[in-house]
Design an enzyme around this catalytic site. Sequence first.
Site, mmCIF file in Angstrom:
data_model
loop_
_atom_site.group_PDB
_atom_site.id
_atom_site.type_symbol
_atom_site.label_atom_id
_atom_site.label_comp_id
_atom_site.label_asym_id
_atom_site.label_seq_id
_atom_site.Cartn_x
_atom_site.Cartn_y
_atom_site.Cartn_z
ATOM 1 N N ARG A 137 55.332 42.183 59.407
ATOM 2 C CA ARG A 137 54.009 41.574 58.885
ATOM 3 C C ARG A 137 53.170 40.371 59.054
ATOM 4 O O ARG A 137 52.420 40.633 58.394
ATOM 5 C CB ARG A 137 55.294 39.799 58.353
ATOM 6 C CG ARG A 137 54.262 39.117 57.455
ATOM 7 C CD ARG A 137 55.837 38.000 56.349
ATOM 8 N NE ARG A 137 56.778 37.561 56.295
ATOM 9 C CZ ARG A 137 56.480 36.782 57.644
ATOM 10 N NH1 ARG A 137 55.809 36.016 58.241
ATOM 11 N NH2 ARG A 137 57.879 36.477 57.861
ATOM 12 N N TYR A 195 35.431 40.924 38.533
ATOM 13 C CA TYR A 195 37.119 41.180 38.915
ATOM 14 C C TYR A 195 37.306 41.172 37.800
ATOM 15 O O TYR A 195 37.252 39.651 38.393
ATOM 16 C CB TYR A 195 37.331 42.140 39.855
ATOM 17 C CG TYR A 195 38.225 42.730 39.539
ATOM 18 C CD1 TYR A 195 38.963 43.975 39.158
ATOM 19 C CD2 TYR A 195 40.039 42.610 40.232
ATOM 20 C CE1 TYR A 195 40.079 44.364 39.462
ATOM 21 C CE2 TYR A 195 41.044 42.668 39.861
ATOM 22 C CZ TYR A 195 41.304 43.924 39.280
ATOM 23 O OH TYR A 195 42.272 44.806 38.920
ATOM 24 N N ASP A 245 32.156 40.716 47.820
ATOM 25 C CA ASP A 245 33.080 42.141 47.097
ATOM 26 C C ASP A 245 32.595 43.391 46.755
ATOM 27 O O ASP A 245 31.570 43.750 46.404
ATOM 28 C CB ASP A 245 34.075 41.651 46.099
ATOM 29 C CG ASP A 245 35.156 42.531 45.276
ATOM 30 O OD1 ASP A 245 34.928 43.970 45.985
ATOM 31 O OD2 ASP A 245 35.947 42.638 44.940
ATOM 32 N N LYS A 303 40.217 51.651 45.489
ATOM 33 C CA LYS A 303 39.506 52.831 44.855
ATOM 34 C C LYS A 303 38.808 53.715 46.210
ATOM 35 O O LYS A 303 39.731 54.542 45.836
ATOM 36 C CB LYS A 303 38.269 50.652 44.703
ATOM 37 C CG LYS A 303 38.886 49.623 43.928
ATOM 38 C CD LYS A 303 39.643 50.039 42.388
ATOM 39 C CE LYS A 303 39.969 49.569 42.091
ATOM 40 N NZ LYS A 303 40.327 47.921 41.885
HETATM 41 C C1 LIG Z 1 40.241 46.516 41.729
HETATM 42 C C2 LIG Z 1 39.096 45.727 42.283
HETATM 43 C C3 LIG Z 1 39.917 44.398 43.132
HETATM 44 C C4 LIG Z 1 41.196 44.320 42.898
HETATM 45 O O1 LIG Z 1 41.782 45.247 43.483
HETATM 46 P P1 LIG Z 1 43.337 45.574 43.343
HETATM 47 O O2 LIG Z 1 43.776 46.525 44.277
HETATM 48 O O3 LIG Z 1 43.298 45.712 42.191
HETATM 49 O O4 LIG Z 1 44.585 44.403 43.572
HETATM 50 C C5 LIG Z 1 38.674 43.157 43.329
HETATM 51 N N1 LIG Z 1 37.545 43.473 43.201
HETATM 52 C C6 LIG Z 1 37.474 44.576 42.168
HETATM 53 C C7 LIG Z 1 35.939 44.906 42.338
HETATM 54 C C8 LIG Z 1 37.965 45.822 41.578
HETATM 55 O O5 LIG Z 1 37.534 46.667 41.068
#
Ligand SMILES: *Cc1c(COP(=O)(O)O)cnc(C)c1O
Length: 389
Positions: free
Chosen positions: A54, A107, A179, A204
Amino acid sequence: MSSNDNQDFKTREVHAGVSPDPLTGAILTPIYQTTTYVQESVDKYLEKGYSYSRSGNPTVTALEEKITALEGGVGSLCFATGMAATSCTIIGMVGAGDHIILSDVVYGGTHRVSTKVLNRWGLECSFVDTADAANVKNAIRDNTKLIFTETPANPTLKLTDIAAVSEVAKAAGIPHVVDNTFLTPYYQRPLELGADITLHSTTKFMEGHNVSVGGSITCANQEHLEKIMFVRNCLGSNMTPMVAFYTLQGVKTMSTRLEAQSANALKVAQFLETHANVERVCYPGLESFPQKELADRQASGHGSMLWFEVKGGVESGKKLMDRLQLWSLAENLGSVESLVTHSVTMTHADMPREERLAAGITDGLVRLSAGLESSVDLIADLKQALDSL
Ligand SMILES: *Cc1c(COP(=O)(O)O)cnc(C)c1O
């Protein structure tokens, strides 16, 4: 087979963080599938750096080192998901009664965790149009402890001027988190533009093959890194070694995939602009993109994400999505498979309608993530669906 800071991005992308296994010469970092690490003696506790998975795991460390080599900064942390990265970052940086400023388009999950979970511990949130740094400046209060922007924003692709907001943040002594999921460090590096922390859903483009969910952050400052690492360990939001292994392989082709997927996105956007049944197309690579100058200034490419509105509103939009065959109707983005998403019913369903509309997330918005297939086939599929409306 070693990596250093002077090498080009594409070389670091393949080699950084990874060296042949000292025991066998295996070229890939093994999946260290273990809970614990045997210590040589009480006096030599933590001598090899690991105690319990962890808190840390060598496969995850390899990925963290690779991401740092690509984003810059002092270090990275990987998480179970992108949302775990977002949640631990906010929890690590602020406390009860503090105020944070977020982009009005973020998001859906980021909006949800701030307004439906963290608010219960007294967190105050302001969603402002961060496209203009003056709005960020005006929203700062005495108790503002974090500025959280997303650019390009999911799903409208609105941009935040990272350098301008970072300047406002620095002047006020408030950390700025970006982000960076939509463009990856290959096309955009927020830390070089003055941001303090950059964040990814590695689900992604980094992993890129629809295999695993994960998240990461990279910090410019050691103190921020340690605060967030502490929260990750307390909450148990760490990435597993299996996911780190998949992501380590995915990242190696990230820039190459992004180039090909962006080229597909541009061709698709150009095609959509010419179709009689399309009302409006939005892609940062098009001359018609409202923030084209900023898109070209702060990023070296435009990514695989675009959206459009069909004539005839929501009903036509739904028909179109049902008739597409090669484009899969699915949440997620940035993968090798081309995906189509109806943001209002899928990714942003929990956002109040008025707020959604004010942020430009209209009922008829069809979001596309261009994959690696042939652009000829991708366009032919869109054409048959649009022609049938
Ligand atoms: C998908 C996404 C997230 C969240 O990520 P997860 O892996 O689905 O928890 C955060 N920010 C953006 C811009 C995203 O496209």
